[in-house]
Scaffold this motif. Structure first.
Motif, PDB file in Angstrom:
ATOM      1  N   LEU A 121       0.831  -1.205   0.000  1.00 27.94           N
ATOM      2  CA  LEU A 121       0.000   0.000   0.000  1.00 27.94           C
ATOM      3  C   LEU A 121       0.866   1.256   0.000  1.00 27.94           C
ATOM      4  O   LEU A 121       0.617   2.193  -0.764  1.00 27.94           O
ATOM      5  CB  LEU A 121      -0.936   0.013   1.220  1.00 27.94           C
ATOM      6  N   ASP A 122       1.898   1.278   0.850  1.00 25.32           N
ATOM      7  CA  ASP A 122       2.751   2.461   0.975  1.00 25.32           C
ATOM      8  C   ASP A 122       3.601   2.722  -0.261  1.00 25.32           C
ATOM      9  O   ASP A 122       3.846   3.877  -0.612  1.00 25.32           O
ATOM     10  CB  ASP A 122       3.663   2.344   2.200  1.00 25.32           C
ATOM     11  N   THR A 123       4.053   1.655  -0.927  1.00 24.29           N
ATOM     12  CA  THR A 123       4.970   1.848  -2.052  1.00 24.29           C
ATOM     13  C   THR A 123       4.284   1.890  -3.409  1.00 24.29           C
ATOM     14  O   THR A 123       4.779   2.535  -4.327  1.00 24.29           O
ATOM     15  CB  THR A 123       6.053   0.741  -2.086  1.00 24.29           C
ATOM     16  N   ARG A 124       3.135   1.236  -3.550  1.00 24.24           N
ATOM     17  CA  ARG A 124       2.513   1.146  -4.867  1.00 24.24           C
ATOM     18  C   ARG A 124       1.142   1.801  -4.982  1.00 24.24           C
ATOM     19  O   ARG A 124       0.764   2.251  -6.055  1.00 24.24           O
ATOM     20  CB  ARG A 124       2.400  -0.315  -5.292  1.00 24.24           C
ATOM     21  N   VAL A 125       0.387   1.819  -3.901  1.00 29.46           N
ATOM     22  CA  VAL A 125      -0.984   2.323  -3.986  1.00 29.46           C
ATOM     23  C   VAL A 125      -1.091   3.782  -3.552  1.00 29.46           C
ATOM     24  O   VAL A 125      -1.611   4.619  -4.286  1.00 29.46           O
ATOM     25  CB  VAL A 125      -1.948   1.443  -3.158  1.00 29.46           C
ATOM     26  N   ARG A 126      -0.593   4.090  -2.365  1.00 26.51           N
ATOM     27  CA  ARG A 126      -0.760   5.447  -1.823  1.00 26.51           C
ATOM     28  C   ARG A 126      -0.165   6.532  -2.723  1.00 26.51           C
ATOM     29  O   ARG A 126      -0.789   7.574  -2.901  1.00 26.51           O
ATOM     30  CB  ARG A 126      -0.202   5.525  -0.413  1.00 26.51           C
ATOM     31  N   PRO A 127       1.025   6.324  -3.318  1.00 24.74           N
ATOM     32  CA  PRO A 127       1.529   7.372  -4.217  1.00 24.74           C
ATOM     33  C   PRO A 127       0.598   7.610  -5.416  1.00 24.74           C
ATOM     34  O   PRO A 127       0.417   8.749  -5.842  1.00 24.74           O
ATOM     35  CB  PRO A 127       2.883   6.828  -4.684  1.00 24.74           C
TER      36      PRO A 127
END
Length: 185
Positions: A121-127
């Motif tokens: 989530l932090d590396t691929r989705v949230r950005p």
């Protein structure tokens, strides 16, 4: 000061880019004027008739409207954002208590799976969703289902179900075969 605006996938939400840091670190969302009291900028925006939500990302502000046309609301919102940054006041006067939606739930046996979910989530989705003026945070994991909280322009967005089911669910299933579904809280 020049503030750019961008449309988001949610027609009720507009993204404002002031060209400077807004809230580095964890984003903040305000769903009503009472909650906005801990932010001079959010309080200023809630004075504008029709504003129903304010979200601060690292370098942007999203504003959600109840009704009315953006062409009528936008000048007042731009003015409020500009006045705030020129005043030198902080974005938040108090981080406030951790809200109940920040509580996570999962079985201790799933700690490793949850860590991988959060990393994805932090590396691929949230950005990616920040690019659309929103945020998605982990809420819990139970019986193969991942529970997420959608904020900013993602909250109430017509395409949020597609984002959850076709985007995030497929991504998590690819890396974690135990994940069966993704649901919004």
């Amino acid at each position: 000061m020049f503030i750019q605006t961008e449309a988001t996938p949610n027609p009720a939400t507009l993204k404002f880019l002031p060209g400077r840091d807004v809230l580095p670190g964890e984003p903040a969302e305000f769903r009503d004027a009472e909650d906005a009291a801990r932010s001079p900028l959010a309080a200023r925006l809630f004075i504008i008739d029709g504003v129903t939500a304010v979200f601060f990302g690292s370098d942007f502000v999203t504003v959600t409207k109840r009704d009315g046309e953006w062409q009528h609301l936008k000048p007042a919102i731009l003015g409020a954002i500009m006045e705030h940054f020129l005043s030198g006041q902080p974005i938040l006067t108090d981080r406030g208590p951790e809200l109940p939606d920040g509580e996570e739930f999962f079985d201790e046996a799933d700690t490793e799976t949850v860590a991988t979910i959060k990393e994805l989530l932090d590396t691929r989705v949230r950005p990616a969703v920040a690019g659309d003026g929103g945020d998605i945070t982990f809420r819990g994991y139970r019986d193969g289902t991942v529970f997420l909280t959608m904020k900013g322009s993602c909250s109430g967005c017509p395409s949020s179900t597609a984002t959850l089911k076709h985007g995030i669910q497929n991504l998590l299933r690819h890396f974690l075969p135990d994940v069966q579904a993704v649901e919004a809280v």
